[in-house]
Design an enzyme around this catalytic site. Structure first.
Site, PDB file in Angstrom:
ATOM      1  CG  HIS A   1       0.212 -35.437 -23.585  1.00 18.39           C
ATOM      2  ND1 HIS A   1       0.096 -34.082 -23.409  1.00 18.39           N
ATOM      3  CD2 HIS A   1      -0.753 -35.763 -24.483  1.00 18.39           C
ATOM      4  CE1 HIS A   1      -0.870 -33.603 -24.173  1.00 18.39           C
ATOM      5  NE2 HIS A   1      -1.413 -34.617 -24.834  1.00 18.39           N
TER       6      HIS A   1
ATOM      7  CG  ASP B   1       3.964 -32.892 -23.349  1.00 17.51           C
ATOM      8  OD1 ASP B   1       3.289 -33.900 -23.091  1.00 17.51           O
ATOM      9  OD2 ASP B   1       4.358 -32.609 -24.503  1.00 17.51           O
TER      10      ASP B   1
ATOM     11  CG  ASP C   1      -4.103 -31.611 -25.852  1.00 18.99           C
ATOM     12  OD1 ASP C   1      -3.757 -32.731 -25.456  1.00 18.99           O
ATOM     13  OD2 ASP C   1      -3.642 -31.086 -26.871  1.00 18.99           O
TER      14      ASP C   1
ATOM     15  CD  GLU D   1       0.643 -35.904 -28.022  1.00 13.81           C
ATOM     16  OE1 GLU D   1       0.228 -36.361 -29.091  1.00 13.81           O
ATOM     17  OE2 GLU D   1       0.458 -34.720 -27.701  1.00 13.81           O
ATOM     18  CD  GLU D   2       0.342 -31.329 -27.205  1.00 14.65           C
ATOM     19  OE1 GLU D   2       0.455 -31.264 -28.442  1.00 14.65           O
ATOM     20  OE2 GLU D   2      -0.755 -31.429 -26.641  1.00 14.65           O
TER      21      GLU D   2
ATOM     22  CD  GLU E   1      -3.805 -36.575 -27.005  1.00 13.57           C
ATOM     23  OE1 GLU E   1      -4.353 -35.464 -26.818  1.00 13.57           O
ATOM     24  OE2 GLU E   1      -2.581 -36.759 -26.888  1.00 13.57           O
TER      25      GLU E   1
ATOM     26  CG  HIS F   1      -2.924 -27.365 -29.326  1.00 17.60           C
ATOM     27  ND1 HIS F   1      -1.943 -27.806 -30.170  1.00 17.60           N
ATOM     28  CD2 HIS F   1      -3.093 -28.365 -28.429  1.00 17.60           C
ATOM     29  CE1 HIS F   1      -1.543 -29.026 -29.816  1.00 17.60           C
ATOM     30  NE2 HIS F   1      -2.245 -29.380 -28.753  1.00 17.60           N
TER      31      HIS F   1
END
Ligand code: ZN
Length: 375
Positions: free
Chosen positions: A67, A69, A100, A134-135, A163, A349
């Site tokens: 991903h 995003d 990520d 995805e997030e 991931e 994150h």
């Protein structure tokens, strides 16, 4: 000395692609893959950007999934650099998405460019499935692309998801399955009244507390021992008007299950309904099924990944089924062998998210070595 994976990771991090805004990342990726002779097909759904790109033909179909995003950076003052102006300091690349998973995207693309250059007539099909959702809600991303591929009769044999799976060094841990996630939202109805006259009211807070205590005290099935055991967590509880002399007429609770196979969400739902029925006759429960659990049986991909990691690091990866959900949940149900392999996850994150250049370089080599063994 130029480092193509680092350069590409920086180029992607500079685009502030907050879910579901791809911010041009997939244009960069499409250009790179087109130059490597991939057939590139944008597959947008709603405001989500998706990309499907293939090279070669026939089976096996090996897919790199990821991903573009990222999650929000949080307060910029918590960062030592602008989260969208990547910098390298002491061997670490800092920026939102470094771990990520823009670093892993860059690694797969650079590894694949080198692979198709040295093996232009490789066996089978090599493909990319990239989403910008995805997030977030994950409704118009990988899920929809998988539906489209299914309609076309395309079946993915092996899928490597980028991931951040590792702990200290790239390849020390890979994921071979994921728990399922199920959230319940309940509203319990009573009758509001004066605390001095409880006989004329029906306390919704009392009912909610009893119902939630019932959930917390229940012995739930443990599921597959290869997974962490089922976990039920009460996440939100709300009731009351703020005044100390009012019995609440309504109360809300929210709780989440993380559960291993072979447990079915329907089983959990019916047990919850039975417990709630004992404590709160007037209630509504809404459910969000955020992903069924999966566990991939050992196959050619797992053998190739373990051998590639062994050749690169000299050690075997731990096989994990922990962590939250990932888009692997949309790919695995059709019988695809799915493995998550990415850099260390400690900073994802968070503020000052980063990836070590050594981990990025190792990922490029491992991704390439996996392809050498599979195609
Ligand atoms: Zn991710």
């Amino acid at each position: 000395m130029s480092d193509p994976a680092l350069d590409l990771a920086r180029e992607l991090i500079r685009r502030p692609s907050l879910t579901p805004d791809d911010a041009g990342c997939q244009d960069v990726i499409a250009e790179r893959l087109s130059a490597a002779n991939f057939d590139v097909e944008p597959m947008p759904f709603g405001n989500v950007s998706n990309l499907w790109a293939t090279h070669g033909s026939g089976a096996p179909l090996v897919v790199f999934a990821g991903h573009t995003d990222v999650v929000p950076s949080g307060p910029p003052e918590n960062w030592t650099n602008d989260p969208f102006a990547p910098i390298v300091r002491a061997g670490l690349l800092y920026g939102r998405g470094a771990a990520d998973m823009k670093g892993a995207l860059a690694a797969m693309i650079v590894a694949v460019e080198a692979f198709v250059a040295r093996r232009p007539d490789h066996a089978g099909t090599l493909a990319f499935l990239i989403t910008s959702d995805e997030e977030g809600a994950a409704q118009d991303g990988t899920r929809r692309v998988m539906q489209t591929l299914e309609e076309r009769g395309i079946k993915i044999d092996h899928c490597l998801v980028g991931e951040a799976s590792s702990v200290k060094h790239t390849g020390d841990e890979i994921r071979i399955g994921r728990r399922g996630s199920l959230t319940g939202f309940t509203t319990i109805h009573g009758v509001q009244g004066h605390v001095a006259y409880p006989g004329e009211a029906d306390n919704a807070a009392h009912r909610l507390i009893a119902a939630l205590a019932g959930l917390a005290q229940t012995e739930w099935p443990a599921g597959d021992p290869a997974f962490p055991p089922l976990s039920l967590q009460i996440a939100n509880v709300n009731a009351g008007t703020g005044a100390d002399n009012v019995i609440p007429g309504e109360a809300r609770g929210q709780f989440n299950f993380r559960y291993p196979p072979p447990i079915e969400p329907e089983t959990l739902q019916s047990r919850v309904e039975a417990i709630f029925a004992r404590h709160a006759p007037r209630r509504a429960v809404e459910w969000r099924d955020s992903g069924r659990p999966f566990l991939c049986a050992p196959g050619a991909l797992r053998r190739a990944v373990i051998a590639a990691i062994g050749a690169e690091t000299g050690t075997a990866p731990a096989l994990s089924t922990g962590g939250g959900t990932s888009d692997g949940r949309f790919i695995a149900p059709g019988g695809t062998e799915v493995i998550e392999l990415g850099p260390p996850r400690a900073s994802i994150h968070k503020a000052n998210e980063h990836v070590a250049l050594a981990d990025l370089a190792a990922l490029v080599r491992i991704d390439g070595a996996v392809l050498d063994r599979l195609l």
